[in-house]
Design a protein around this motif. Structure first.
Motif, PDB file in Angstrom:
ATOM      1  N   GLN A 232     -10.891   3.479  10.050  1.00 43.05           N
ATOM      2  CA  GLN A 232      -9.851   3.867   9.115  1.00 43.05           C
ATOM      3  C   GLN A 232     -10.240   5.087   8.276  1.00 43.05           C
ATOM      4  OE1 GLN A 232      -9.136   0.720   6.320  1.00 43.05           O
ATOM      5  NE2 GLN A 232     -11.258   0.613   5.624  1.00 43.05           N
ATOM      6  N   LEU A 235      -8.548   8.303   9.375  1.00 40.40           N
ATOM      7  CA  LEU A 235      -7.094   8.445   9.275  1.00 40.40           C
ATOM      8  C   LEU A 235      -6.658   9.633   8.417  1.00 40.40           C
ATOM      9  CD1 LEU A 235      -4.342   7.350  10.049  1.00 40.40           C
ATOM     10  CD2 LEU A 235      -4.499   5.741   8.142  1.00 40.40           C
ATOM     11  N   ILE A 273      -3.252  -0.669   9.499  1.00 41.56           N
ATOM     12  CA  ILE A 273      -4.680  -0.777   9.809  1.00 41.56           C
ATOM     13  C   ILE A 273      -5.016  -2.234  10.079  1.00 41.56           C
ATOM     14  CG2 ILE A 273      -7.004  -0.493   8.856  1.00 41.56           C
ATOM     15  CD1 ILE A 273      -5.931   1.871   7.256  1.00 41.56           C
ATOM     16  N   ILE A 280      -7.835   1.761  13.023  1.00 40.94           N
ATOM     17  CA  ILE A 280      -6.447   2.146  13.233  1.00 40.94           C
ATOM     18  C   ILE A 280      -6.240   2.398  14.723  1.00 40.94           C
ATOM     19  CG2 ILE A 280      -6.961   4.573  12.773  1.00 40.94           C
ATOM     20  CD1 ILE A 280      -3.686   2.791  11.838  1.00 40.94           C
TER      21      ILE A 280
END
Length: 404
Positions: A232, A235, A273, A280
Motif C-alpha cells: 500500500q 499507492l 486495500i 493493493i
C-alpha cells in the motif's frame, strides 16, 4: 657399596632430563627471534605498506527506469460458461475443443421441434383473435352509422368488446414473441470472441436450462489480463503518475528466465486495500499477440513507475551493507580509500541508482572490498562494468576524484 650404587642410579636418570632441556633451549632460540617482527610474506595483504589489489569503476550519469516488482497471475480478459437456455436434446455440436470462435458463431443445436410448434400455436391464436377483432370493429362501425336507431348502451358495449379483443391480440403478439425467443434459444451461439475449452456435454444428451456445468467454457485470451499486488505504500506514487500521464507501462516476465513475455498497460487500481495483507490489487492488460500468456499462469510483473533522467549510477557490487546502512569505498587521489555512506534509490540489473553519497566521476571499489578498511592503500588490478569502468593492470582511473 650401597652409597656408590645410589650415586650411579641418580647419574643414569639425569642424562635424559638434560637432553630434554637442551632441546627446549634450541627451539626457543629458533622461535623467539621471529616474534614481534612485521609480516613480510610476499603477496599477503594487510601489511602496513602493502596496497590491496582492487577493481574500480567511476560513478556516471544515465537515464535509469524505476520499476515496482511483483508476482502476477494471468487471467482471461473475459470468461463465459455457455449454457442452454431451454430444455431439450442436444442434437448437434458444431465446435471443436480448443477452437477459436467469434461472437455469433453457432456452437450447438437443441431439438427445436417442440418450440417451433409452440411458436406456430401462438401465431394461430393471434390470427383467430385478430379475426374476431376485425368483426367487432365492423359491428361497432355499423352501430355508430345507425345513429339514434341503436341504443347508446349497445354502442358502448360493442366499443368495449373491440378494446377487449385488441388487448387479446396484443397478448397473442407477446406470446408469439416469447415463443420465437424460446425457439431461437435452441441455436446456441458464442457470446464473445474466445477459445473453446473442453466439451462438457456430448451430442445426444438431454440438457436443461438449470444445468450448472454448461456445454463449454469460452476464454478471451487476446487481450489478456494480469492481476498483481503491491504494498500500500506504493499507492500514492502510482496514483500521482496516473494523474500526470494517464497510463503506466507494465512488463510481464517469465519467472524462470526473467525473459520479457509481453508489454501492456495498467488498466485498474482496485478500490480498496486488503487489510489482512496491507496490499493493493492492480490489473494490467496485455495484447498477447503471440499467445505466450495463458490463463492461470504466473509471471513476474514490473510496473514502470518513472524514468530518472541523468541519475547517478555505480555497479551494484560496489555497495556494501553494514550496521549503519549502505556504504561504498571511494578511492581518493592518494590511492587510499574512504568508507562513505550512500543513499540507494533503486537497484536495476547490475547497477545501483544513488540519491546521495557519491559525486559524478568519483572512483569506487567494485571488487576486493573484503580486504579493505578505512584508509587502506589500493592498487588497481582489473576493469569493472557499470558507469565508466576503469582499472586494469597499469591503468589509472580517469575523471574527477580518481586516483592519480
Amino acid at each position: 657399596m650401597r652409597v656408590q650404587d645410589m650415586v650411579g642410579k641418580i647419574g643414569r636418570h639425569r642424562v635424559p632430563v638434560a637432553l630434554a632441556l637442551l632441546a627446549v633451549a634450541v627451539a626457543a632460540a629458533l622461535v623467539l627471534p621471529s616474534l614481534g617482527k612485521p609480516d613480510k610474506i610476499a603477496g599477503k595483504p594487510g601489511g602496513p605498506d602493502r596496497p590491496v589489489p582492487v577493481v574500480v569503476a567511476q560513478a556516471a550519469r544515465k537515464d535509469v527506469p524505476i520499476y515496482l516488482d511483483a508476482l502476477g497471475t494471468v487471467q482471461a480478459y473475459n470468461t463465459v460458461t455457455v449454457r442452454s437456455r431451454v430444455d431439450g436434446e442436444l442434437v448437434e455440436v458444431l465446435f471443436k475443443e480448443g477452437q477459436d470462435v467469434k461472437a455469433g458463431d453457432v456452437l450447438a443445436q437443441i431439438d427445436p421441434r417442440t418450440y417451433r410448434a409452440q411458436y406456430q400455436q401462438a401465431q394461430a391464436a393471434r390470427d383467430k383473435d385478430f379475426a374476431q377483432l376485425e368483426a367487432a370493429r365492423r359491428d361497432l362501425a355499423r352501430y355508430v352509422s345507425l345513429g339514434d336507431r341503436v341504443t347508446g348502451q349497445s354502442v358502448d358495449t360493442q366499443r368495449a368488446l373491440v378494446r377487449q379483443l385488441e388487448a387479446t391480440v396484443r397478448l397473442d403478439e407477446a406470446a408469439i414473441s416469447n415463443a420465437k425467443t424460446m425457439l431461437s434459444y435452441t441455436v446456441i451461439t458464442a457470446p464473445i470472441d474466445g477459445r473453446a475449452g473442453i466439451r462438457l456435454v456430448d451430442r445426444g444428451n438431454q440438457v436443461r436450462a438449470s444445468d450448472a456445468t454448461g456445454l463449454v467454457t469460452l476464454t478471451q485470451v487476446q487481450p489478456i489480463s494480469v492481476i498483481f499486488t503491491l504494498p500500500q505504500q506504493s499507492l500514492p506514487a502510482i496514483t500521482d503518475r496516473l494523474r500526470e500521464d494517464g497510463r503506466l507501462s507494465v512488463l510481464a516476465l517469465r519467472p524462470e528466465t526473467r525473459a520479457l513475455v509481453d508489454t501492456g498497460e495498467l488498466e485498474l487500481v482496485d478500490n480498496q486495500i486488503d487489510q489482512t495483507t496491507g496490499t493493493i490489487k492492480l490489473k494490467a492488460v496485455m495484447p498477447n499477440a503471440e499467445r505466450r500468456l495463458w490463463p492461470g499462469g504466473f509471471v513476474n510483473v514490473r510496473l514502470l513507475l518513472s524514468v530518472r533522467q541523468g541519475g547517478l549510477v555505480i555497479p551494484s557490487p560496489a555497495v556494501q551493507r553494514g550496521p549503519q546502512g549502505s556504504y561504498v569505498f571511494v578511492v581518493k587521489p592518494d590511492r587510499t580509500v574512504e568508507m562513505r555512506p550512500v543513499a540507494v534509490a533503486t537497484v536495476e540489473a547490475d547497477q545501483v541508482l544513488l540519491d546521495a553519497g557519491v559525486e559524478e566521476g568519483e572512483t569506487v571499489v567494485v571488487d576486493g572490498v573484503a580486504k579493505l578498511a578505512q584508509g587502506s592503500r589500493v592498487v588497481f588490478g582489473g576493469e569493472a562494468g557499470g558507469g565508466k569502468g576503469n582499472g586494469g593492470p597499469g591503468k589509472e582511473p580517469e575523471g574527477r576524484g580518481a586516483a592519480q
